[in-house]
Scaffold this active site. Structure first.
Site, mmCIF file in Angstrom:
data_model
loop_
_atom_site.group_PDB
_atom_site.id
_atom_site.type_symbol
_atom_site.label_atom_id
_atom_site.label_comp_id
_atom_site.label_asym_id
_atom_site.label_seq_id
_atom_site.Cartn_x
_atom_site.Cartn_y
_atom_site.Cartn_z
ATOM 1 N N HIS A 30 0.804 -1.231 0.000
ATOM 2 C CA HIS A 30 0.000 0.000 0.000
ATOM 3 C C HIS A 30 0.835 1.278 0.000
ATOM 4 O O HIS A 30 0.408 2.300 -0.527
ATOM 5 C CB HIS A 30 -0.989 0.009 1.177
ATOM 6 C CG HIS A 30 -0.365 0.256 2.522
ATOM 7 N ND1 HIS A 30 0.303 -0.717 3.219
ATOM 8 C CD2 HIS A 30 -0.308 1.375 3.283
ATOM 9 C CE1 HIS A 30 0.741 -0.227 4.368
ATOM 10 N NE2 HIS A 30 0.389 1.043 4.435
ATOM 11 N N LYS B 282 5.632 5.706 -1.743
ATOM 12 C CA LYS B 282 6.574 6.485 -0.942
ATOM 13 C C LYS B 282 7.997 6.381 -1.458
ATOM 14 O O LYS B 282 8.886 7.097 -0.984
ATOM 15 C CB LYS B 282 6.512 6.046 0.525
ATOM 16 C CG LYS B 282 5.256 6.531 1.234
ATOM 17 C CD LYS B 282 5.273 6.173 2.711
ATOM 18 C CE LYS B 282 4.018 6.718 3.405
ATOM 19 N NZ LYS B 282 3.994 6.348 4.848
ATOM 20 N N HIS C 114 1.682 10.112 -2.225
ATOM 21 C CA HIS C 114 2.187 8.745 -2.380
ATOM 22 C C HIS C 114 1.150 7.750 -2.905
ATOM 23 O O HIS C 114 1.514 6.840 -3.659
ATOM 24 C CB HIS C 114 2.839 8.236 -1.085
ATOM 25 C CG HIS C 114 1.898 7.772 -0.021
ATOM 26 N ND1 HIS C 114 1.414 8.603 0.966
ATOM 27 C CD2 HIS C 114 1.356 6.554 0.230
ATOM 28 C CE1 HIS C 114 0.624 7.914 1.776
ATOM 29 N NE2 HIS C 114 0.576 6.672 1.355
#
Length: 302
Positions: free
Chosen positions: A79, A83, A108
């Site tokens: 998930h 980033k 992100h």
């Protein structure tokens, strides 16, 4: 790693179907990338594994199919993939983020979706990656979706992600107790979090299933705390008694020991060099996780 991903994806896109080996290679490359993103933050050790496990527990509780449970667990592990594009000085900032920095962090989910856009297995996880910060009340990001528009996998991972964030140490806040984190989920049910999945988390707690994941980085592997500066220190899944590990922030060395069948990490009084303490992916954990994920997906249609 990016070149490896590009090569694997390009080769796979030439085939209409992916064999098990190709699936495993593609998913492993994504998991390793996600793992390294996590490793850049000394306060989030094991976060991806825990979010994945909480998400799978919720799916199993609601009797989702084995395939859907695997998809959701994979989405939980990946998930935060986006980033990878966020600067280290923001990811590692030891104080609360400024408004500008938070705007960058909020990019992100979209970054992760763009990264996955041409991936041959993108439909397995792209909704979880892009939409796990959406909220039922429409105040989430990146699209401000409301409850009926949020896919179930994203709603599940939103709850799992928040619960783990609250029960984990941060440089500017101590971890909340399990009870406090569950109470906050309940207080924000129907607004920040889908009520169904908040209730499922409470049901899992009543069955004492959350404790098997809380403050762990793998099955039966607890997190350790650096007594010098505070962050969590993760233990490789293949570690043995008397192995040495080190804090990712201050480089304080710790020796792993077994006491009454429980793992403990005791400071040695030494500090390792920065070059000796670079992140090394937990290959065994990643391979096991991907193998468990690929097995039920073998008969899935992409």
């Amino acid at each position: 790693m990016f070149n490896q991903l590009k090569r694997l994806w390009s080769q796979s896109l030439m085939n209409e179907a992916l064999d098990k080996t190709s699936q495993t290679e593609l998913l492993t490359s994504l998991a390793v990338m996600a793992w390294f993103v996590e490793a850049k933050d000394p306060y989030t050790g094991g976060h991806l594994w825990r979010v994945s496990q909480y998400a799978k527990l919720m799916a199993k509780h609601e009797r989702f199919t084995e395939v859907d449970t695997a998809r959701i667990g994979l989405g939980g592990f990946l998930h935060d993939l986006g980033k990878v594009s966020i600067a280290d000085n923001i990811l590692k900032k030891p104080t609360p983020l400024s408004e500008e920095e938070f705007t960058i962090i909020k990019s992100h989910p979209s970054n992760g979706a763009r990264l996955l856009a041409v991936h041959p297995l993108s439909n397995l996880v792209i909704k979880a990656v892009e939409l796990h910060h959406e909220r039922p009340d429409g105040k989430g990001y990146p699209h401000g979706l409301t409850s009926a528009e949020i896919p179930v996998e994203a709603a599940i991972i939103s709850v799992a992600d928040a619960f783990d964030a609250m029960t984990s140490a941060r440089p500017y806040s101590a971890p909340k107790s399990k009870a406090k984190a569950l109470a906050i989920l309940k207080d924000n049910s129907g607004q920040q979090f889908e009520e169904r999945w908040v209730n499922v988390m409470h049901s899992l707690d009543e069955k004492q299933l959350l404790d098997e994941v809380l403050m762990h980085s793998d099955d039966g592997i607890p997190l350790h705390e650096c007594q010098s500066c505070g962050p969590v220190v993760t233990q490789p899944s293949t570690a043995e008694a008397n192995d040495l590990i080190a804090c990712p922030l201050c480089n304080a060395e710790m020796r792993l020991m077994k006491e009454h069948s429980n793992w403990v990490a005791k400071p040695t009084g030494h500090y390792v060099s920065l070059s000796e303490n670079q992140p090394k992916e937990d290959t065994a954990m990643i391979k096991r996780f991907i193998a468990q994920t690929v097995a039920p997906l073998n008969n899935a249609t992409y």
